[in-house]
Scaffold this motif. Structure first.
Motif, PDB file in Angstrom:
ATOM      1  N   LEU C  31       3.527   9.175  -6.341  1.00 42.32           N
ATOM      2  CA  LEU C  31       2.707   8.065  -5.818  1.00 42.32           C
ATOM      3  C   LEU C  31       1.145   8.319  -5.804  1.00 42.32           C
ATOM      4  O   LEU C  31       0.360   7.671  -6.126  1.00 42.32           O
ATOM      5  CB  LEU C  31       3.099   7.479  -4.736  1.00 42.32           C
ATOM      6  N   TRP C  34      -0.305   9.167  -9.264  1.00 40.58           N
ATOM      7  CA  TRP C  34      -0.460   7.874 -10.035  1.00 40.58           C
ATOM      8  C   TRP C  34      -1.403   6.854  -9.346  1.00 40.58           C
ATOM      9  O   TRP C  34      -2.235   6.711 -10.073  1.00 40.58           O
ATOM     10  CB  TRP C  34       0.929   7.046  -9.789  1.00 40.58           C
ATOM     11  N   MET C 247     -18.393   4.973  -3.371  1.00 37.52           N
ATOM     12  CA  MET C 247     -17.756   4.484  -2.175  1.00 37.52           C
ATOM     13  C   MET C 247     -16.425   3.988  -2.137  1.00 37.52           C
ATOM     14  O   MET C 247     -15.738   3.890  -1.042  1.00 37.52           O
ATOM     15  CB  MET C 247     -18.793   3.327  -1.958  1.00 37.52           C
ATOM     16  N   LYS C 248     -16.046   3.239  -3.174  1.00 45.94           N
ATOM     17  CA  LYS C 248     -14.764   2.723  -3.336  1.00 45.94           C
ATOM     18  C   LYS C 248     -13.607   3.763  -3.129  1.00 45.94           C
ATOM     19  O   LYS C 248     -12.639   3.897  -2.633  1.00 45.94           O
ATOM     20  CB  LYS C 248     -14.421   1.977  -4.539  1.00 45.94           C
ATOM     21  N   GLY C 251     -12.634   4.982   0.304  1.00 49.40           N
ATOM     22  CA  GLY C 251     -11.647   4.221   1.022  1.00 49.40           C
ATOM     23  C   GLY C 251     -10.135   4.848   0.242  1.00 49.40           C
ATOM     24  O   GLY C 251      -9.191   4.716   0.969  1.00 49.40           O
ATOM     25  N   ILE C 254      -8.381   7.674   2.032  1.00 47.96           N
ATOM     26  CA  ILE C 254      -7.696   7.515   3.178  1.00 47.96           C
ATOM     27  C   ILE C 254      -6.476   7.138   2.846  1.00 47.96           C
ATOM     28  O   ILE C 254      -5.339   7.666   3.710  1.00 47.96           O
ATOM     29  CB  ILE C 254      -8.486   6.444   3.954  1.00 47.96           C
ATOM     30  N   MET C 255      -5.915   6.522   1.742  1.00 47.99           N
ATOM     31  CA  MET C 255      -4.734   5.829   1.476  1.00 47.99           C
ATOM     32  C   MET C 255      -3.764   7.417   1.047  1.00 47.99           C
ATOM     33  O   MET C 255      -2.509   7.401   1.430  1.00 47.99           O
ATOM     34  CB  MET C 255      -4.660   5.057   0.185  1.00 47.99           C
ATOM     35  N   ILE C 258      -2.828   9.021   4.113  1.00 47.68           N
ATOM     36  CA  ILE C 258      -1.679   8.621   4.638  1.00 47.68           C
ATOM     37  C   ILE C 258      -0.568   8.728   4.011  1.00 47.68           C
ATOM     38  O   ILE C 258       0.764   9.269   4.538  1.00 47.68           O
ATOM     39  CB  ILE C 258      -1.784   6.950   4.825  1.00 47.68           C
ATOM     40  N   SER C 261       0.751  12.317   4.643  1.00 46.41           N
ATOM     41  CA  SER C 261       1.448  12.664   6.061  1.00 46.41           C
ATOM     42  C   SER C 261       2.871  11.974   5.946  1.00 46.41           C
ATOM     43  O   SER C 261       3.317  12.639   6.831  1.00 46.41           O
ATOM     44  CB  SER C 261       0.544  11.671   6.869  1.00 46.41           C
ATOM     45  N   ILE C 262       2.892  11.183   5.381  1.00 45.96           N
ATOM     46  CA  ILE C 262       4.344  10.327   5.281  1.00 45.96           C
ATOM     47  C   ILE C 262       5.378  11.569   4.671  1.00 45.96           C
ATOM     48  O   ILE C 262       6.345  11.805   5.423  1.00 45.96           O
ATOM     49  CB  ILE C 262       4.604   9.264   4.385  1.00 45.96           C
ATOM     50  N   TYR C 330      -1.463  -0.553 -16.500  1.00 50.07           N
ATOM     51  CA  TYR C 330      -1.098  -1.323 -15.318  1.00 50.07           C
ATOM     52  C   TYR C 330      -1.830  -2.791 -15.620  1.00 50.07           C
ATOM     53  O   TYR C 330      -3.047  -2.930 -15.358  1.00 50.07           O
ATOM     54  CB  TYR C 330      -1.277  -0.509 -14.363  1.00 50.07           C
ATOM     55  N   MET C 332      -3.172  -5.989 -14.586  1.00 55.56           N
ATOM     56  CA  MET C 332      -3.387  -6.702 -13.349  1.00 55.56           C
ATOM     57  C   MET C 332      -3.396  -8.243 -13.756  1.00 55.56           C
ATOM     58  O   MET C 332      -3.524  -8.629 -14.918  1.00 55.56           O
ATOM     59  CB  MET C 332      -4.876  -6.363 -13.089  1.00 55.56           C
ATOM     60  N   TYR C 339     -14.555  -9.724  -9.926  1.00 51.56           N
ATOM     61  CA  TYR C 339     -15.083  -9.457  -8.820  1.00 51.56           C
ATOM     62  C   TYR C 339     -16.262  -8.316  -9.059  1.00 51.56           C
ATOM     63  O   TYR C 339     -16.427  -7.173  -8.523  1.00 51.56           O
ATOM     64  CB  TYR C 339     -14.249  -8.934  -7.840  1.00 51.56           C
ATOM     65  N   ILE C 347      -5.467  -1.740 -16.559  1.00 50.96           N
ATOM     66  CA  ILE C 347      -5.868  -0.318 -16.139  1.00 50.96           C
ATOM     67  C   ILE C 347      -4.979   0.720 -16.853  1.00 50.96           C
ATOM     68  O   ILE C 347      -3.854   0.833 -16.571  1.00 50.96           O
ATOM     69  CB  ILE C 347      -5.991  -0.226 -14.628  1.00 50.96           C
TER      70      ILE C 347
END
Lengths: 255, 425, 390
Positions: C31, C34, C247-248, C251, C254-255, C258, C261-262, C330, C332, C339, C347
Motif C-alpha cells: 500500500l 503503491w 505541499m500536497k 499531507g 502523514i498517511m 499512519i 504504524s499499523i 488508476y 479516477m 480541481y 493516473i
C-alpha cells in the motif's frame, strides 16, 4: 483639404458630429470630395455648445438616459459635463488633441484614459472611448469613391466608399450614405479589414438650425454583438458661441 | 455469564489490559485517520465555500448562467425582502451577501497624478457590520499581514502581492476605477487599511476586499446583491442537506421560474463545479478508509488470535474439568466482544478527542513551512462526522471477535489432551 | 547461521500467526509503495502533461515584455523569431507561439479570448495542431479545447466571429471555423483560448515571422537568453506547480506514517506476545549456554525475518498489482483538471528506484527496531525464572 469626422462625444454623453474643413462648396457634378465638402458646410463649426442625451438599453431591457452639456472648439478639443443621472453629475471628460481625461468629483482626480481603458465601452453604450476619440480627418486618412446613389429612409443618397490610406486606421473601410439634397450623412457603416461590418450608425432625425441641417438623433450599433444599440440625441445646439480658452484645459476640470 | 467473563477479564490483566490497549490503539488510529482524511478532502471544498460558493448560493437565474463573468447588471434586486424571507425560512443557515467586481486600482502621487495602475478583481463582503461572521469566515485577523482590517467606510484590503507590485503603502489612498452596472465609469478614492495574504493561490494575486455598502454605492447597486451565500453550522459540507435545502428553496420560488432575474439556489458543488471532485474525494476516501479498516482489522484479528492461542492451555484445563466445548468457545467469544467493546470505546474516545482538537484548533504547521502567517492551507485539520463515532467498531469489535472465533476453533479441532499439554509445556 | 536457521524454524513453526503478520506487513508495504507511486505518478503526470502540451522539454524563450499574469501586456509582447532558430523550427523541434487578445461572439455575446498561433508542423507539443494543416476551403481553421467549446456552446464545424486588432491597431473580424475540439488535461491551453495556424495568425496580426514565446524541444542546445528573447528554464516555468505538489506531498507523508504504524503495531504485538509465551524456551536457551545477547539477537532476527519475508511476499503479491497500475493506471471517476491540476482521469503509478529502495530500507529498519524493542526485557530475565515461565 477637407476633414470629415464623426466624433462620438465624450463619455457617451456628448457626441458631437464634427465635420471640419475649409469651406469650398461646389454645387454640381459632385465628386466625392465635393460631396464631403458640402457635408462639411453643414457639419463643421468653429465652436458649439450643446446639450445631449444618450439612451442606453441594458440587458434587462431597461433604459437609462445620460444627459450632458458639451463645449466644443474645433475638431480636437471638447469638454463634456454630466448633468444627469444624479450620481454622475459633475463628472467631466476633456478631449485635448489626442488625449482624453476624465475628472471625477467623488475622487477629485483627473485620470487619463489610455491603453486598454480606451477600448472599453462608454457608459455601457455601443461606442468605445476610442471610437469617440477617433478624430483624424476622413479625407486625410481615407480615399473616397462615389459608389452609387441609393434611396435610404425615403431620401436620395450618395453612397461613398472610403478606403484607408494609412495602415494605422482602426476601421480600414467605411461606407457613408449622404443625403444628396441636404448634404448630411444619414448612415455610416464601419468595416473590419476583412470587410466584415463592425459598426452601424444611423441618423434618425434631423433639425434645421442657424441655417444648416444638423443631426438630432443618432443610433449606434455594434453589429457583432446582439445588444440593443445606443440612441444619442442632441437636445439643444448653438453654433458659433464664444468659448473661453481656459475652459478647455486640464486645470479647468477640477473647477 | 457475561458479568463473570468481565470479572475474569478485569482480574487477569494479561487477558484484558494488553488486548484492550491494542484494540484501543488500533481504533484510535482508524478513527483519527478517518477524520483526518475527511478533513484533508474537505479542505479544498471549504476554501471554495468560504471564498466563493458558500454551502448554498442564491443568485438570479441570469446571473448564474454567466456567473464566471460576475455580471452584476443581472444581479438580484431588492434583496432586503429576500434576505428577511430566507432568514425566516432557513434559520439554520448564516447568510452572507457578496458582490464580485472587476476594476482598476490607480495609485497616485502627491500631485494626484497616476503613478501606477493595475487591473484587480474585487470581492465586497460585510466588513463593517455589527455581525462579524464574514470577517471571521475570511479569517481576517490572521490574513492581514500589515495594517488592519477596515474599520471605517471607504477602507479596503489589498493583497500583499498587489501592494508590492504597485508600491502601495498601508494608509495610502488609491482610486478604484470601475463601471457601474449601467456601464458608467465610476472612480472613487479608497484607503488601503491593510494588506492580506490568504495562502490560497488564486486569492493572493490581484484581489481587493471592500465593504459591501461602499461597493453597492460605487457600482450603483443600492439594494442589490449579486450572490447570497448560505453557510450551514456543520463541520463539513453535507451535500444531501444542501441539495434538499436548494430543492426546497427553488420550489418555494417556483412561481418566478420564468423570470430570468428571479432567485435560484444552487449548492456549493454545482456552483463551484466541484461535484465531480467531491464524488471522487468520497470514492478515493472510501477506498483508503476501507484499506485502513481492513489493515487495522487484520492487526486486531491477529491480536485476538494471539490471545486465543496464548490460552490453549487454559482451555484444555477447562475442557478437562468438564466444560463443554461450546461453552468454552462461547465464553472466549464473549470475552473478545467485551475486550473489543471496551477497546473500541476508549480508542474512539481518544481518536475523536485528537480529531476534535484538530478540528477546532488545528495544528499550525506554518512554522515548519517557514512562513508564519498563512491562515488557510497550512493548518492540519480533521473533520468529525457521524461516521467517525462508529467507524472504529468494524476493526475494534468485529476483528477482535473474528480473531477469537478463528483461534477458538482449535477447541473443536484439538483434543482435550493436546490442549491440556499446552498448559504443561 | 545457526541463529538464522533457528529463527526461521521458529517463526515457520508458528504457521498461521507468522503468515498473518507477514501478510499484514506485506500489505502495508504494497500500500505504501503503491500510494507513493500513485502520488509520484500523479505529480510526474501533471508536470509531464504541462511539458508535453504547454511548455516543451527544453524550456522556453519569452519576449521580454511577455507577462503571463498580465493579459493587458500581451499585445505588446511580440518580436521577430531569431534566424538561428529556423532550422530547429523547420525540424519541428522549436515552436514559436504568437499571442494576441481579441473577442469572440458566440451567439452574439462578447467574450474576451486569447488568440494563439502555432505551427501545424510542430513536433514537440502534444497539441493536435496538425488539424490546422491544409484545410481545403477553410481560410481560418480554429482549434479550441473542450472546456472552451462547452462554455461557448461551440461544436466542430461551427462558424464563430472573432474580432481582433492587428499590429497597427486596425480592426479585423472573421468568421472562423472550429475544425477540431481537443481534449486536453492542460486547461491553460484551453480555457478562453482559440488556436490558429501560426502563419495565419501572423497574417491576421500583420506580424510576419514574429512570436510571443518560443517553446524549445529537448536537444536544441539553447539554455540562455538570445538577443531580444529571455530564456526560461523548465524549473522557472514549473516553479508554481512544483511548490504546490510539494505541499500536497507533505499531507501524503502523514498517511504513510499512519500505515507504517499499523504494520509495525502488528510486529510489536507479535514480539511482545511471543516473548511472553516463550519464556520457558528463553530459559532453556539460556540454560543451554546462549548468552542473553544471542537470545535477544535470535528474537530480533525472528521479528526481522517477518520483514524480509514480507518484502518477498509483498514483491510476489505486489508485482502484478504494481504492474497493473503502472500499465493500466488508476482510473479516477473525473478529470483531475476539474480541481486545478493538469491531470487526466487515469493516473499511472510510477515506481522509482529511490521509492522502492527507500521504502524497503525504511520498512526493514523499523521492523528490526520494533522487533528489538520488546526483546530488551529478555536481558532482565534470569534463566531459572524463565525456565519456570516467569
Amino acid at each position: 483639404m477637407m476633414e470629415n469626422k464623426l466624433i462620438a462625444g465624450l463619455a457617451g454623453v456628448a457626441l458631437v458630429l464634427l465635420f471640419n474643413a475649409p469651406q469650398s462648396a461646389c454645387a454640381n457634378a459632385p465628386t466625392p470630395e465635393q460631396i464631403l465638402q458640402r457635408v462639411d458646410a453643414n457639419m463643421v463649426f468653429e465652436s458649439a455648445i450643446s446639450k445631449t442625451s444618450m439612451t442606453i438599453t441594458n440587458r434587462r431591457g431597461r433604459t437609462t438616459s445620460i444627459i450632458s452639456k458639451s463645449w466644443s472648439k474645433g475638431e480636437k478639443n471638447a469638454l463634456v459635463e454630466y448633468l444627469a443621472p444624479a450620481r454622475n453629475k459633475g463628472t467631466k471628460m476633456l478631449m485635448l488633441d489626442d488625449e482624453l481625461y476624465t475628472y471625477s468629483p467623488a475622487a477629485d482626480r483627473i485620470i487619463q484614459i489610455s491603453g486598454h481603458l480606451l477600448r472599453q465601452s462608454v457608459s455601457g453604450s455601443d461606442l468605445s472611448y476610442e471610437d469617440m476619440m477617433e478624430n483624424d480627418a476622413l479625407l486625410e486618412v481615407y480615399d473616397a469613391v462615389l459608389d452609387s446613389e441609393e434611396v435610404w429612409d425615403g431620401r436620395n443618397c450618395f453612397v461613398l466608399a472610403l478606403k484607408a490610406k494609412k495602415m494605422e486606421i482602426a476601421y480600414p473601410s467605411r461606407k457613408v450614405w449622404i443625403d444628396s439634397e441636404r448634404y448630411l450623412p444619414l448612415k455610416e457603416e464601419r468595416y473590419a479589414k476583412s470587410g466584415k461590418l463592425l459598426k452601424k450608425i444611423e441618423i434618425r432625425d434631423l433639425v434645421r438650425t442657424q441655417n444648416r441641417w444638423y443631426p438630432r438623433e443618432i443610433f449606434f450599433k455594434d453589429m457583432l454583438s446582439n445588444g440593443q444599440g445606443t440612441i444619442y440625441r442632441i437636445e439643444e445646439i448653438q453654433f458659433g458661441v464664444d468659448i473661453p480658452e481656459h475652459l478647455l484645459t486640464k486645470a479647468a476640470l477640477r473647477r | 455469564m457475561f458479568k463473570f467473563l468481565v470479572k475474569g477479564l478485569i482480574r487477569d490483566r494479561h487477558r484484558s489490559l494488553l488486548p484492550i490497549i491494542v484494540v484501543a490503539l488500533g481504533v484510535l488510529i482508524t478513527v483519527y485517520t478517518y477524520t483526518y482524511m475527511k478533513g484533508v478532502f474537505g479542505e479544498s471544498l471549504e476554501i471554495a465555500a468560504i471564498f466563493d460558493s458558500g454551502d448554498v448560493k442564491i443568485t438570479s437565474r441570469a446571473y448564474y448562467a454567466e456567473k464566471d463573468e460576475a455580471p452584476n447588471d443581472l444581479a438580484l434586486e431588492n434583496t432586503g425582502d429576500l434576505l428577511g424571507q430566507i432568514r425566516k425560512d432557513f434559520p439554520e443557515l448564516a447568510w452572507s451577501e457578496r458582490i464580485k467586481f472587476a476594476g482598476l486600482v490607480d495609485a497616485f502621487d502627491s500631485d494626484r497624478v497616476t503613478r501606477a495602475q493595475s487591473g484587480v478583481r474585487g470581492v465586497a463582503i460585510d466588513l463593517l457590520g455589527s455581525d462579524s461572521s464574514d470577517r471571521d469566515r475570511w479569517q481576517l485577523e490572521t490574513a492581514v499581514t500589515e495594517g488592519r482590517a477596515p474599520e471605517n467606510p471607504r477602507e479596503i484590503l489589498i493583497t500583499q502581492k498587489l501592494a508590492e507590485r504597485m508600491k502601495i503603502n498601508v494608509g495610502e489612498e488609491v482610486t478604484l476605477i470601475t463601471n457601474t452596472i449601467n456601464g458608467a465609469m465610476s472612480a472613487v478614492n479608497l484607503t488601503v487599511s491593510g494588506t492580506v495574504y490568504f495562502g490560497v493561490g488564486f486569492m493572493d494575486r490581484d484581489l481587493i476586499l471592500a465593504d459591501l455598502k461602499d461597493i453597492r454605492w460605487i457600482l450603483d447597486m443600492e439594494g442589490w446583491t449579486s450572490e447570497l451565500l448560505g453557510f450551514f453550522d456543520l463541520p463539513a459540507y453535507d451535500d444531501e442537506i444542501a441539495t434538499a435545502l436548494a430543492d426546497d428553496f427553488n420550489l418555494k420560488h417556483a412561481d418566478s421560474s420564468d423570470d430570468p432575474y428571479g432567485a435560484v439556489m444552487n449548492t456549493m458543488l454545482d456552483d463551484s463545479g466541484m461535484r465531480e471532485y467531491f464524488n471522487y474525494a468520497e470514492n478515493a476516501g472510501s477506498i483508503v478508509i476501507i484499506i485502513m479498516i481492513t489493515a487495522m482489522g487484520v492487526v486486531l484479528w491477529n491480536a485476538g488470535l494471539m490471545s486465543g492461542i496464548r490460552r490453549y492451555g487454559e482451555m484444555g484445563l477447562r475442557l478437562a474439568v468438564g466444560e463443554s466445548k461450546g461453552h468454552v468457545y462461547r465464553s472466549l467469544l464473549g470475552e473478545s466482544i467485551a475486550v473489543g467493546l471496551v477497546g473500541t470505546f476508549f480508542g474512539t474516545l481518544l481518536g475523536l478527542g485528537l480529531a476534535f482538537y484538530l478540528q477546532e484548533v488545528g495544528i499550525d504547521i506554518s512554522g515548519m513551512m517557514g512562513d508564519a502567517e498563512i491562515p488557510f492551507p497550512t493548518i492540519l485539520r480533521a473533520k468529525i462526522n457521524g461516521m467517525a463515532f462508529v467507524i472504529g467498531v468494524f476493526p475494534g469489535v468485529m476483528s477482535t471477535f473474528f480473531g477469537a472465533a478463528l483461534s477458538g476453533l482449535a477447541i473443536y479441532k484439538r483434543n482435550t489432551a493436546a490442549l491440556f499439554k499446552e498448559l504443561e509445556s | 547461521m545457526v541463529l538464522l536457521q533457528l529463527a526461521l524454524k521458529n517463526i515457520m513453526g508458528a504457521k498461521l500467526r507468522t503468515w498473518l503478520n507477514i501478510f499484514v506487513l506485506a500489505m502495508s508495504f504494497i500500500l505504501i509503495v503503491w500510494g507513493k507511486a500513485i502520488v509520484v505518478g500523479m505529480g510526474d503526470q501533471i508536470i509531464d502533461a504541462m511539458k508535453d502540451v504547454e511548455l516543451g522539454y527544453g524550456g522556453q524563450l519569452w519576449h521580454p515584455d511577455y507577462d503571463e499574469e498580465d493579459p493587458l501586456t500581451i499585445n505588446d509582447a511580440h518580436g521577430s523569431i531569431p534566424d538561428e532558430l529556423v532550422p530547429g523550427i523547420e525540424a519541428g523541434q522549436i515552436v514559436p507561439i504568437l499571442m494576441a487578445t481579441g473577442n469572440i461572439y458566440p451567439e452574439g455575446k462578447v467574450r474576451s479570448v486569447l488568440i494563439r498561433g502555432i505551427s501545424p508542423d510542430q513536433q514537440i507539443l502534444d497539441l493536435p495542431s496538425s488539424v490546422l494543416k491544409d484545410r481545403k476551403g477553410v481560410d481560418y481553421p480554429a482549434l479550441i479545447g473542450k472546456r472552451m467549446a462547452r462554455k461557448n456552446n461551440l461544436a466542430v464545424g461551427d462558424m464563430v466571429t472573432v474580432r481582433w486588432r492587428d499590429t497597427n491597431g486596425v480592426f479585423d473580424a472573421r468568421e472562423v471555423e472550429i475544425v477540431h475540439i481537443m481534449n486536453t488535461v492542460v486547461y491553460t491551453v484551453d480555457v478562453g483560448q482559440i488556436w490558429f495556424p501560426l502563419e495565419t495568425l501572423q497574417k491576421m496580426l500583420v506580424m510576419p515571422n514574429e512570436a510571443t514565446i518560443i517553446a524549445l524541444g529537448k536537444d536544441t542546445g539553447i539554455a540562455g537568453d538570445l538577443t531580444g528573447w529571455t530564456y526560461k528554464s523548465l524549473d522557472d516555468l514549473l516553479a508554481n506547480v512544483l511548490e504546490l505538489l510539494r505541499m500536497k506531498n507533505g499531507g501524503g507523508n502523514i498517511m504513510y506514517g499512519i500505515m507504517f504504524s499499523i504494520a509495525l503495531l502488528a510486529i510489536f504485538d507479535t514480539q511482545v506476545l511471543s516473548i511472553f509465551r516463550r519464556k520457558k524456551e528463553i530459559g532453556t536457551l539460556m540454560a543451554l549456554g546462549l548468552t542473553r545477547n544471542k537470545v535477544i539477537g535470535l528474537f530480533t532476527l525472528e521479528g526481522s525475518l517477518h520483514g524480509a519475508l514480507a518484502f518477498i511476499l509483498g514483491g510476489i503479491l505486489g508485482f502484478p498489482f504494481f504492474r497493473y497500475f503502472a500499465v493500466k493506471g488508476y482510473a479516477m471517476p473525473i478529470e483531475g483538471d476539474e480541481y486545478g491540476f493538469a491531470l487526466g482521469n487515469v493516473i499511472y503509478a510510477k515506481y522509482g528506484a529511490d521509492l522502492l529502495i527507500g521504502t524497503t530500507l525504511l520498512l526493514m529498519a523499523t521492523v528490526v527496531l520494533v522487533s528489538y524493542l520488546p526483546t530488551r526485557r529478555i536481558s532482565k530475565m534470569t534463566p531459572t525464572n524463565a525456565l519456570r515461565g516467569r
